[in-house]
Design a protein around this motif. Structure first.
Motif, PDB file in Angstrom:
ATOM      1  N   MET A   4       0.852  -1.150   0.000  1.00 41.46           N
ATOM      2  CA  MET A   4       0.000   0.000   0.000  1.00 41.46           C
ATOM      3  C   MET A   4       0.908   1.226   0.000  1.00 41.46           C
ATOM      4  O   MET A   4       1.926   1.252   0.686  1.00 41.46           O
ATOM      5  CB  MET A   4      -0.880  -0.055   1.252  1.00 41.46           C
ATOM      6  CG  MET A   4      -1.607   1.172   1.568  1.00 41.46           C
ATOM      7  SD  MET A   4      -2.723   1.096   3.021  1.00 41.46           S
ATOM      8  CE  MET A   4      -2.429  -0.437   3.786  1.00 41.46           C
ATOM      9  N   ARG A   5       0.535   2.229  -0.733  1.00 47.49           N
ATOM     10  CA  ARG A   5       1.301   3.475  -0.782  1.00 47.49           C
ATOM     11  C   ARG A   5       0.494   4.555  -0.069  1.00 47.49           C
ATOM     12  O   ARG A   5      -0.663   4.793  -0.403  1.00 47.49           O
ATOM     13  CB  ARG A   5       1.568   3.881  -2.224  1.00 47.49           C
ATOM     14  CG  ARG A   5       2.538   5.024  -2.331  1.00 47.49           C
ATOM     15  CD  ARG A   5       2.959   5.210  -3.769  1.00 47.49           C
ATOM     16  NE  ARG A   5       4.082   6.127  -3.830  1.00 47.49           N
ATOM     17  CZ  ARG A   5       4.396   6.850  -4.863  1.00 47.49           C
ATOM     18  NH1 ARG A   5       3.675   6.739  -5.966  1.00 47.49           N
ATOM     19  NH2 ARG A   5       5.413   7.655  -4.837  1.00 47.49           N
ATOM     20  N   ILE A   6       1.128   5.188   0.915  1.00 46.55           N
ATOM     21  CA  ILE A   6       0.458   6.196   1.728  1.00 46.55           C
ATOM     22  C   ILE A   6       1.174   7.532   1.541  1.00 46.55           C
ATOM     23  O   ILE A   6       2.408   7.585   1.585  1.00 46.55           O
ATOM     24  CB  ILE A   6       0.476   5.795   3.215  1.00 46.55           C
ATOM     25  CG1 ILE A   6      -0.244   4.464   3.406  1.00 46.55           C
ATOM     26  CG2 ILE A   6      -0.134   6.892   4.078  1.00 46.55           C
ATOM     27  CD1 ILE A   6      -0.100   3.886   4.789  1.00 46.55           C
ATOM     28  N   ARG A   7       0.408   8.581   1.358  1.00 45.53           N
ATOM     29  CA  ARG A   7       0.981   9.927   1.251  1.00 45.53           C
ATOM     30  C   ARG A   7       0.848  10.612   2.608  1.00 45.53           C
ATOM     31  O   ARG A   7      -0.247  10.695   3.171  1.00 45.53           O
ATOM     32  CB  ARG A   7       0.247  10.732   0.191  1.00 45.53           C
ATOM     33  CG  ARG A   7       0.730  12.161   0.098  1.00 45.53           C
ATOM     34  CD  ARG A   7      -0.048  12.924  -0.935  1.00 45.53           C
ATOM     35  NE  ARG A   7       0.151  14.350  -0.775  1.00 45.53           N
ATOM     36  CZ  ARG A   7      -0.189  15.253  -1.660  1.00 45.53           C
ATOM     37  NH1 ARG A   7      -0.774  14.874  -2.786  1.00 45.53           N
ATOM     38  NH2 ARG A   7       0.020  16.518  -1.443  1.00 45.53           N
ATOM     39  N   LEU A   8       1.959  11.131   3.115  1.00 45.37           N
ATOM     40  CA  LEU A   8       1.961  11.912   4.342  1.00 45.37           C
ATOM     41  C   LEU A   8       2.229  13.361   3.977  1.00 45.37           C
ATOM     42  O   LEU A   8       3.124  13.652   3.181  1.00 45.37           O
ATOM     43  CB  LEU A   8       3.046  11.415   5.299  1.00 45.37           C
ATOM     44  CG  LEU A   8       2.942   9.968   5.755  1.00 45.37           C
ATOM     45  CD1 LEU A   8       4.116   9.612   6.638  1.00 45.37           C
ATOM     46  CD2 LEU A   8       1.631   9.725   6.485  1.00 45.37           C
ATOM     47  N   ASP A   9       1.478  14.262   4.566  1.00 43.43           N
ATOM     48  CA  ASP A   9       1.587  15.683   4.253  1.00 43.43           C
ATOM     49  C   ASP A   9       1.592  16.453   5.558  1.00 43.43           C
ATOM     50  O   ASP A   9       0.723  16.262   6.408  1.00 43.43           O
ATOM     51  CB  ASP A   9       0.382  16.097   3.401  1.00 43.43           C
ATOM     52  CG  ASP A   9       0.455  17.517   2.899  1.00 43.43           C
ATOM     53  OD1 ASP A   9       1.506  18.168   3.064  1.00 43.43           O
ATOM     54  OD2 ASP A   9      -0.547  17.972   2.339  1.00 43.43           O
ATOM     55  N   GLY A  10       2.599  17.320   5.766  1.00 43.85           N
ATOM     56  CA  GLY A  10       2.647  18.123   6.983  1.00 43.85           C
ATOM     57  C   GLY A  10       4.026  18.706   7.208  1.00 43.85           C
ATOM     58  O   GLY A  10       4.874  18.708   6.309  1.00 43.85           O
ATOM     59  N   THR A  11       4.243  19.187   8.422  1.00 45.09           N
ATOM     60  CA  THR A  11       5.561  19.699   8.777  1.00 45.09           C
ATOM     61  C   THR A  11       6.503  18.513   8.951  1.00 45.09           C
ATOM     62  O   THR A  11       6.059  17.358   9.054  1.00 45.09           O
ATOM     63  CB  THR A  11       5.515  20.503  10.086  1.00 45.09           C
ATOM     64  OG1 THR A  11       5.142  19.626  11.150  1.00 45.09           O
ATOM     65  CG2 THR A  11       4.550  21.673   9.998  1.00 45.09           C
ATOM     66  N   ARG A  12       7.791  18.787   9.012  1.00 49.86           N
ATOM     67  CA  ARG A  12       8.746  17.686   9.196  1.00 49.86           C
ATOM     68  C   ARG A  12       8.457  16.919  10.488  1.00 49.86           C
ATOM     69  O   ARG A  12       8.505  15.698  10.513  1.00 49.86           O
ATOM     70  CB  ARG A  12      10.170  18.214   9.192  1.00 49.86           C
ATOM     71  CG  ARG A  12      10.648  18.619   7.819  1.00 49.86           C
ATOM     72  CD  ARG A  12      12.130  18.970   7.842  1.00 49.86           C
ATOM     73  NE  ARG A  12      12.581  19.461   6.558  1.00 49.86           N
ATOM     74  CZ  ARG A  12      13.106  18.700   5.611  1.00 49.86           C
ATOM     75  NH1 ARG A  12      13.240  17.413   5.802  1.00 49.86           N
ATOM     76  NH2 ARG A  12      13.494  19.228   4.475  1.00 49.86           N
ATOM     77  N   THR A  13       8.127  17.641  11.549  1.00 49.20           N
ATOM     78  CA  THR A  13       7.827  16.998  12.831  1.00 49.20           C
ATOM     79  C   THR A  13       6.598  16.101  12.728  1.00 49.20           C
ATOM     80  O   THR A  13       6.586  14.982  13.243  1.00 49.20           O
ATOM     81  CB  THR A  13       7.618  18.063  13.921  1.00 49.20           C
ATOM     82  OG1 THR A  13       8.775  18.886  13.992  1.00 49.20           O
ATOM     83  CG2 THR A  13       7.359  17.437  15.272  1.00 49.20           C
ATOM     84  N   GLU A  14       5.557  16.570  12.048  1.00 51.80           N
ATOM     85  CA  GLU A  14       4.338  15.774  11.882  1.00 51.80           C
ATOM     86  C   GLU A  14       4.607  14.519  11.057  1.00 51.80           C
ATOM     87  O   GLU A  14       4.081  13.444  11.364  1.00 51.80           O
ATOM     88  CB  GLU A  14       3.250  16.611  11.211  1.00 51.80           C
ATOM     89  CG  GLU A  14       2.722  17.734  12.080  1.00 51.80           C
ATOM     90  CD  GLU A  14       1.834  18.705  11.340  1.00 51.80           C
ATOM     91  OE1 GLU A  14       1.012  19.352  12.016  1.00 51.80           O
ATOM     92  OE2 GLU A  14       1.956  18.845  10.104  1.00 51.80           O
ATOM     93  N   ILE A  15       5.419  14.649  10.026  1.00 58.83           N
ATOM     94  CA  ILE A  15       5.732  13.498   9.178  1.00 58.83           C
ATOM     95  C   ILE A  15       6.533  12.463   9.949  1.00 58.83           C
ATOM     96  O   ILE A  15       6.258  11.264   9.874  1.00 58.83           O
ATOM     97  CB  ILE A  15       6.458  13.949   7.900  1.00 58.83           C
ATOM     98  CG1 ILE A  15       5.476  14.721   7.011  1.00 58.83           C
ATOM     99  CG2 ILE A  15       7.051  12.763   7.149  1.00 58.83           C
ATOM    100  CD1 ILE A  15       6.099  15.396   5.823  1.00 58.83           C
ATOM    101  N   ILE A  16       7.514  12.904  10.733  1.00 61.09           N
ATOM    102  CA  ILE A  16       8.310  11.972  11.538  1.00 61.09           C
ATOM    103  C   ILE A  16       7.424  11.243  12.537  1.00 61.09           C
ATOM    104  O   ILE A  16       7.531  10.033  12.719  1.00 61.09           O
ATOM    105  CB  ILE A  16       9.460  12.721  12.243  1.00 61.09           C
ATOM    106  CG1 ILE A  16      10.491  13.173  11.209  1.00 61.09           C
ATOM    107  CG2 ILE A  16      10.104  11.856  13.315  1.00 61.09           C
ATOM    108  CD1 ILE A  16      11.502  14.161  11.731  1.00 61.09           C
ATOM    109  N   ASP A  17       6.513  11.965  13.181  1.00 63.18           N
ATOM    110  CA  ASP A  17       5.589  11.349  14.137  1.00 63.18           C
ATOM    111  C   ASP A  17       4.685  10.328  13.440  1.00 63.18           C
ATOM    112  O   ASP A  17       4.471   9.229  13.949  1.00 63.18           O
ATOM    113  CB  ASP A  17       4.751  12.428  14.822  1.00 63.18           C
ATOM    114  CG  ASP A  17       3.824  11.856  15.862  1.00 63.18           C
ATOM    115  OD1 ASP A  17       4.312  11.162  16.784  1.00 63.18           O
ATOM    116  OD2 ASP A  17       2.604  12.086  15.754  1.00 63.18           O
TER     117      ASP A  17
END
Length: 53
Positions: free
Chosen positions: A1-14
Protein backbone atom coordinates in the motif's frame (compact mmCIF):
# COMPACT_ATOMS: atom_id res chain seq x y z
CA UNK A 1 0.00 0.00 0.00
CA UNK A 2 1.30 3.48 -0.78
CA UNK A 3 0.46 6.20 1.73
CA UNK A 4 0.98 9.93 1.25
CA UNK A 5 1.96 11.91 4.34
CA UNK A 6 1.59 15.68 4.25
CA UNK A 7 2.65 18.12 6.98
CA UNK A 8 5.56 19.70 8.78
CA UNK A 9 8.75 17.69 9.20
CA UNK A 10 7.83 17.00 12.83
CA UNK A 11 4.34 15.77 11.88
CA UNK A 12 5.73 13.50 9.18
CA UNK A 13 8.31 11.97 11.54
CA UNK A 14 5.59 11.35 14.14
CA UNK A 15 3.29 9.77 11.53
CA UNK A 16 6.11 7.49 10.30
CA UNK A 17 6.77 6.34 13.87
CA UNK A 18 3.08 5.55 14.37
CA UNK A 19 2.77 3.76 11.00
CA UNK A 20 5.69 1.50 11.91
CA UNK A 21 3.76 0.25 14.94
CA UNK A 22 1.20 -1.48 12.68
CA UNK A 23 2.86 -1.75 9.27
CA UNK A 24 6.13 -2.89 7.80
CA UNK A 25 7.58 0.13 6.02
CA UNK A 26 9.46 -0.99 2.92
CA UNK A 27 10.31 2.44 1.50
CA UNK A 28 10.02 6.17 2.03
CA UNK A 29 10.39 8.74 -0.75
CA UNK A 30 12.38 11.92 -0.42
CA UNK A 31 10.56 14.92 1.06
CA UNK A 32 8.87 17.09 -1.55
CA UNK A 33 8.09 20.72 -0.64
CA UNK A 34 4.43 21.75 -0.64
CA UNK A 35 4.22 24.83 -2.84
CA UNK A 36 0.95 26.02 -1.31
CA UNK A 37 2.08 25.87 2.33
CA UNK A 38 5.49 27.07 3.49
CA UNK A 39 7.27 24.68 5.88
CA UNK A 40 5.04 21.77 4.78
CA UNK A 41 6.32 18.68 3.00
CA UNK A 42 4.95 15.45 1.56
CA UNK A 43 6.45 11.98 1.46
CA UNK A 44 5.19 8.71 0.07
CA UNK A 45 5.48 5.57 2.19
CA UNK A 46 5.31 1.99 0.89
CA UNK A 47 3.88 -0.33 3.53
CA UNK A 48 2.53 -3.83 4.09
CA UNK A 49 0.43 -5.00 7.06
CA UNK A 50 2.37 -6.76 9.79
CA UNK A 51 1.71 -10.46 10.11
CA UNK A 52 -0.50 -11.47 13.02
CA UNK A 53 -2.36 -8.17 13.35
Amino acid sequence: MRIRLDGTRTEIIDALFRLRLNFTVSGVSRAYPDRAKPHHWRVYVNTTPREGR
